[in-house]
Design an enzyme around this catalytic site. Sequence first.
Site, short mmCIF file in Angstrom:
data_model
loop_
_atom_site.label_atom_id
_atom_site.label_comp_id
_atom_site.label_asym_id
_atom_site.label_seq_id
_atom_site.Cartn_x
_atom_site.Cartn_y
_atom_site.Cartn_z
N GLU A 134 0.57 -1.05 0.04
CA GLU A 134 0.35 0.33 -0.23
C GLU A 134 1.26 1.56 0.13
OE1 GLU A 134 -0.77 -2.33 2.72
OE2 GLU A 134 -1.94 -3.25 1.62
N TYR A 180 7.69 2.75 -7.71
CA TYR A 180 6.58 1.14 -7.20
C TYR A 180 6.28 1.37 -9.44
CZ TYR A 180 6.39 1.62 -2.31
OH TYR A 180 7.01 2.15 -1.31
#
Length: 177
Positions: free
Chosen positions: A135, A147
């Site tokens: 998350e 990411y």
Amino acid sequence: MFRKFKQWFDHEPPVELAFPPQTMRVGEQTYQLRRMTNDDIDAALAMEKAIYHDTPWDRIAFISELRKTQRSLYLVLFDDDVMVAFIGCWFGKDEAHVTNIAVAPAYQGQGIGERLMQLMIDKAYDLGPSEITLEVRTDNTVAKHLYHKLGFQDGEIRHGYYVSTHADAMDMRKPLD
């Protein structure tokens, strides 16, 4: 309940995820990387406070996670005697999940976070889950960029996910096929 009884009667003790201390080179700098211990918690909490201006995790959360050595791996990166980063990940049968990553402000932008993330992705490949997840705060554009660069895909938004600030988080996942 059955799983607990099964563990009691298994002839082999549970095996800790192996991670011997090692050096890690990032650019021209060499760091020491090892498994996190309870002695590292104060430095990890201080680092989180410097980065997030509040502490998403508390001492109890770290202590709890560090006990789960068969399914989780928490690593710390040092420059001499100074902790510069840490990362934690759970490894399940079908999914690995990055629980926490932090790089001290003075060391950000040097590729340390990317190297630590790649290390956990590689560990997940070795252990066999089909995906790795995490998350990220929806407003953390630097982290989301990293990411995405590592192959993670955007997922569902979790409104009010972070308890202390009520900030939203986005689920991200990377297939490991």
